[in-house]
Design a protein around this motif. Structure first.
Motif, mmCIF file in Angstrom:
data_model
loop_
_atom_site.group_PDB
_atom_site.id
_atom_site.type_symbol
_atom_site.label_atom_id
_atom_site.label_comp_id
_atom_site.label_asym_id
_atom_site.label_seq_id
_atom_site.Cartn_x
_atom_site.Cartn_y
_atom_site.Cartn_z
ATOM 1 N N PRO A 29 0.837 -1.196 0.000
ATOM 2 C CA PRO A 29 0.000 0.000 0.000
ATOM 3 C C PRO A 29 0.875 1.250 0.000
ATOM 4 O O PRO A 29 2.079 1.165 0.193
ATOM 5 C CB PRO A 29 -0.777 -0.121 1.325
ATOM 6 N N PRO A 30 0.309 2.432 -0.235
ATOM 7 C CA PRO A 30 1.093 3.665 -0.184
ATOM 8 C C PRO A 30 1.796 3.801 1.166
ATOM 9 O O PRO A 30 1.219 3.551 2.219
ATOM 10 C CB PRO A 30 0.033 4.757 -0.375
ATOM 11 N N LEU A 31 3.064 4.217 1.118
ATOM 12 C CA LEU A 31 3.874 4.264 2.329
ATOM 13 C C LEU A 31 3.702 5.619 3.017
ATOM 14 O O LEU A 31 4.581 6.473 2.971
ATOM 15 C CB LEU A 31 5.347 4.008 1.966
ATOM 16 N N TRP A 32 2.584 5.838 3.701
ATOM 17 C CA TRP A 32 2.352 7.104 4.384
ATOM 18 C C TRP A 32 3.234 7.229 5.619
ATOM 19 O O TRP A 32 3.555 8.318 6.051
ATOM 20 C CB TRP A 32 0.884 7.235 4.771
ATOM 21 N N GLY A 33 3.617 6.110 6.211
ATOM 22 C CA GLY A 33 4.454 6.178 7.397
ATOM 23 C C GLY A 33 5.908 6.408 7.051
ATOM 24 O O GLY A 33 6.395 6.012 6.004
ATOM 25 N N GLY A 34 6.636 7.088 7.960
ATOM 26 C CA GLY A 34 8.061 7.308 7.779
ATOM 27 C C GLY A 34 8.414 8.740 7.426
ATOM 28 O O GLY A 34 7.592 9.653 7.484
ATOM 29 N N ALA A 35 9.675 8.933 7.071
ATOM 30 C CA ALA A 35 10.193 10.272 6.790
ATOM 31 C C ALA A 35 9.944 10.667 5.339
ATOM 32 O O ALA A 35 9.807 9.812 4.461
ATOM 33 C CB ALA A 35 11.681 10.330 7.100
ATOM 34 N N TYR A 36 9.900 11.967 5.103
ATOM 35 C CA TYR A 36 9.740 12.481 3.750
ATOM 36 C C TYR A 36 10.399 13.851 3.644
ATOM 37 O O TYR A 36 10.630 14.540 4.646
ATOM 38 C CB TYR A 36 8.259 12.570 3.353
ATOM 39 N N VAL A 37 10.682 14.257 2.428
ATOM 40 C CA VAL A 37 11.261 15.563 2.144
ATOM 41 C C VAL A 37 10.658 16.055 0.837
ATOM 42 O O VAL A 37 10.273 15.251 -0.019
ATOM 43 C CB VAL A 37 12.802 15.472 2.053
ATOM 44 N N GLY A 38 10.544 17.377 0.688
ATOM 45 C CA GLY A 38 9.920 17.874 -0.526
ATOM 46 C C GLY A 38 10.101 19.364 -0.730
ATOM 47 O O GLY A 38 10.793 20.057 0.029
ATOM 48 N N LEU A 39 9.471 19.850 -1.774
ATOM 49 C CA LEU A 39 9.505 21.259 -2.157
ATOM 50 C C LEU A 39 8.078 21.795 -2.205
ATOM 51 O O LEU A 39 7.124 21.044 -2.410
ATOM 52 C CB LEU A 39 10.161 21.434 -3.522
ATOM 53 N N ASN A 40 7.944 23.119 -2.018
ATOM 54 C CA ASN A 40 6.622 23.741 -2.070
ATOM 55 C C ASN A 40 6.713 25.116 -2.698
ATOM 56 O O ASN A 40 7.784 25.739 -2.726
ATOM 57 C CB ASN A 40 6.005 23.836 -0.665
ATOM 58 N N ALA A 41 5.585 25.600 -3.173
ATOM 59 C CA ALA A 41 5.484 26.945 -3.737
ATOM 60 C C ALA A 41 4.036 27.391 -3.638
ATOM 61 O O ALA A 41 3.112 26.570 -3.651
ATOM 62 C CB ALA A 41 5.955 26.972 -5.189
ATOM 63 N N GLY A 42 3.832 28.710 -3.518
ATOM 64 C CA GLY A 42 2.471 29.214 -3.411
ATOM 65 C C GLY A 42 2.429 30.723 -3.367
ATOM 66 O O GLY A 42 3.374 31.413 -3.771
ATOM 67 N N TRP A 43 1.321 31.224 -2.840
ATOM 68 C CA TRP A 43 1.056 32.668 -2.821
ATOM 69 C C TRP A 43 0.539 33.052 -1.436
ATOM 70 O O TRP A 43 -0.274 32.329 -0.854
ATOM 71 C CB TRP A 43 0.040 33.029 -3.889
ATOM 72 N N GLY A 44 1.031 34.167 -0.935
ATOM 73 C CA GLY A 44 0.578 34.684 0.342
ATOM 74 C C GLY A 44 -0.311 35.901 0.168
ATOM 75 O O GLY A 44 -0.063 36.749 -0.702
ATOM 76 N N PHE A 45 -1.364 35.974 1.001
ATOM 77 C CA PHE A 45 -2.314 37.091 0.963
ATOM 78 C C PHE A 45 -2.348 37.732 2.346
ATOM 79 O O PHE A 45 -2.584 37.046 3.345
ATOM 80 C CB PHE A 45 -3.717 36.605 0.595
ATOM 81 N N GLY A 46 -2.126 39.042 2.400
ATOM 82 C CA GLY A 46 -2.123 39.739 3.680
ATOM 83 C C GLY A 46 -3.489 39.739 4.341
ATOM 84 O O GLY A 46 -4.525 39.776 3.668
ATOM 85 N N GLY A 47 -3.487 39.692 5.657
ATOM 86 C CA GLY A 47 -4.733 39.711 6.411
ATOM 87 C C GLY A 47 -5.105 41.119 6.854
ATOM 88 O O GLY A 47 -5.994 41.758 6.288
ATOM 89 N N SER A 48 -4.426 41.625 7.868
ATOM 90 C CA SER A 48 -4.693 42.975 8.394
ATOM 91 C C SER A 48 -3.846 43.973 7.607
ATOM 92 O O SER A 48 -2.721 44.302 7.989
ATOM 93 C CB SER A 48 -4.358 43.041 9.887
ATOM 94 N N ASN A 49 -4.374 44.467 6.500
ATOM 95 C CA ASN A 49 -3.601 45.321 5.606
ATOM 96 C C ASN A 49 -3.694 46.809 5.921
ATOM 97 O O ASN A 49 -3.006 47.612 5.296
ATOM 98 C CB ASN A 49 -4.054 45.094 4.161
ATOM 99 N N GLU A 50 -4.524 47.199 6.873
ATOM 100 C CA GLU A 50 -4.637 48.615 7.224
ATOM 101 C C GLU A 50 -3.539 48.985 8.224
ATOM 102 O O GLU A 50 -3.398 48.361 9.276
ATOM 103 C CB GLU A 50 -6.017 48.909 7.797
ATOM 104 N N VAL A 51 -2.751 49.998 7.865
ATOM 105 C CA VAL A 51 -1.586 50.401 8.652
ATOM 106 C C VAL A 51 -1.792 51.833 9.149
ATOM 107 O O VAL A 51 -1.786 52.776 8.352
ATOM 108 C CB VAL A 51 -0.304 50.307 7.801
ATOM 109 N N PRO A 52 -1.961 52.030 10.465
ATOM 110 C CA PRO A 52 -2.160 53.382 10.992
ATOM 111 C C PRO A 52 -0.832 54.090 11.269
ATOM 112 O O PRO A 52 0.153 53.474 11.666
ATOM 113 C CB PRO A 52 -2.915 53.132 12.305
#
Length: 301
Positions: A29-52
């Motif tokens: 079966p798929p080996l979900w158990g054990g160690a893993y390593v990988g790469l990621n990429a994405g986009w961030g969206f600001g939350g509290s964007n109002e700056v006093p």
């Protein structure tokens, strides 16, 4: 009679013969158990964007000399900017999964991403007062702010459920940390609309402030992961992070007295508060080392 006894003895001997164990190969079966390593990429969206931003007078000769309230000009840079912090992030992750049961997974994951999450915005303020000679003093200004994250990392626990042999859904949360930065620049003008000839405009010097530090907070979210090939999986996740807020102040901005060039009539500073929080949508690819392999099925005949 002798032949009958011989036949019975042979049957008993054959019955005592034990068939050898046979290992039946089965697809793992798929080996979900054990160690893993990988790469990621994405986009961030600001939350509290109002700056006093708000102003404070630290020296006000004009107020004392002309009978006006101390700090009358300080609101000239007070306002609320909207930065809309957003941008790309990408990096690597390392983790370990433990199958608590056939369907329940417990794990830990750490990741570190470079980020170009930033935003720009400005606000404008206005201030005014009438002196003891009934002369109107007006001052306005703009505060321009740039802020964001240059990198972001986390250390998270994971709780997952294997809904199908090749599909895992999970929730995750834990410690977040990142490199926050902010820059503020202000500039303004001071004038007297009732008497511009005898009371010319007062030059207002620009001021600026900078902030850069490692911030800590929390992060939480969830996602799903699909094992598309032996030891290889693709995941999509959404996360929310909160690294708190930082306050920075600028250098003093001087209102110059034109009647005595080089002399300072007023000194103001600007203080800006920036919030570092937001949402992340990203995908990742993991390689599973498969240190926890399923045992073979042993059949006996």
């Amino acid at each position: 009679m002798a032949q009958t006894e011989t036949a019975q003895a042979e049957e008993v001997a054959l019955a005592k013969i034990v068939a050898p164990s046979i290992v039946v190969p089965v697809p793992p079966p798929p080996l979900w158990g054990g160690a893993y390593v990988g790469l990621n990429a994405g986009w961030g969206f600001g939350g509290s964007n109002e700056v006093p931003t708000f102003g404070t007078s630290i020296y006000d000769w004009a107020a004392g000399a002309l009978g006006m309230p101390f700090g009358f000009s300080s609101p000239y840079i007070a306002g609320l900017a909207r930065l809309d912090q957003s941008g790309f992030l990408g990096g690597a992750q390392l983790g370990f999964n433990h199958l608590w049961s056939s369907n329940v997974l417990l794990g830990v994951e750490t990741d570190i991403d470079g980020a170009i999450i930033r935003g720009y915005g400005s606000s404008q303020g206005f201030a005014g007062a009438v002196d003891e000679h009934d002369l109107l003093h007006l001052q306005t200004g703009v505060a321009s702010t740039r802020a964001g994250l240059s990198w972001l990392g986390s250390l998270r626990g994971r709780l997952g459920y294997v809904v199908a042999p090749s599909l895992l859904v999970y929730a995750t949360g834990g410690l977040a940390y990142g490199g926050g930065f902010a820059n503020v620049v202000t500039y303004g003008a001071h004038w007297h609309p009732q008497d511009p000839i005898d009371h010319p405009d007062n030059p207002v010097t620009p001021n600026w402030g900078n902030y850069s530090d490692t911030r800590t907070g929390w992060i939480a979210g969830g996602g799903f992961e699909f094992m598309f090939a032996p030891r290889w999986s693709l995941k999509v996740e959404g996360l929310y992070y909160d690294l708190g807020s930082a306050t920075l102040s600028t250098s003093p901005s001087a209102v110059i007295n034109p009647a005595a060039p080089g002399s300072i009539a007023i000194l103001n500073i600007a203080t800006t508060r920036v919030k570092y929080d937001g949402a992340i949508a990203r995908f990742g690819v993991d390689y599973h080392f498969g240190w926890v392999d399923p045992p073979p099925v042993v059949a006996k005949y």
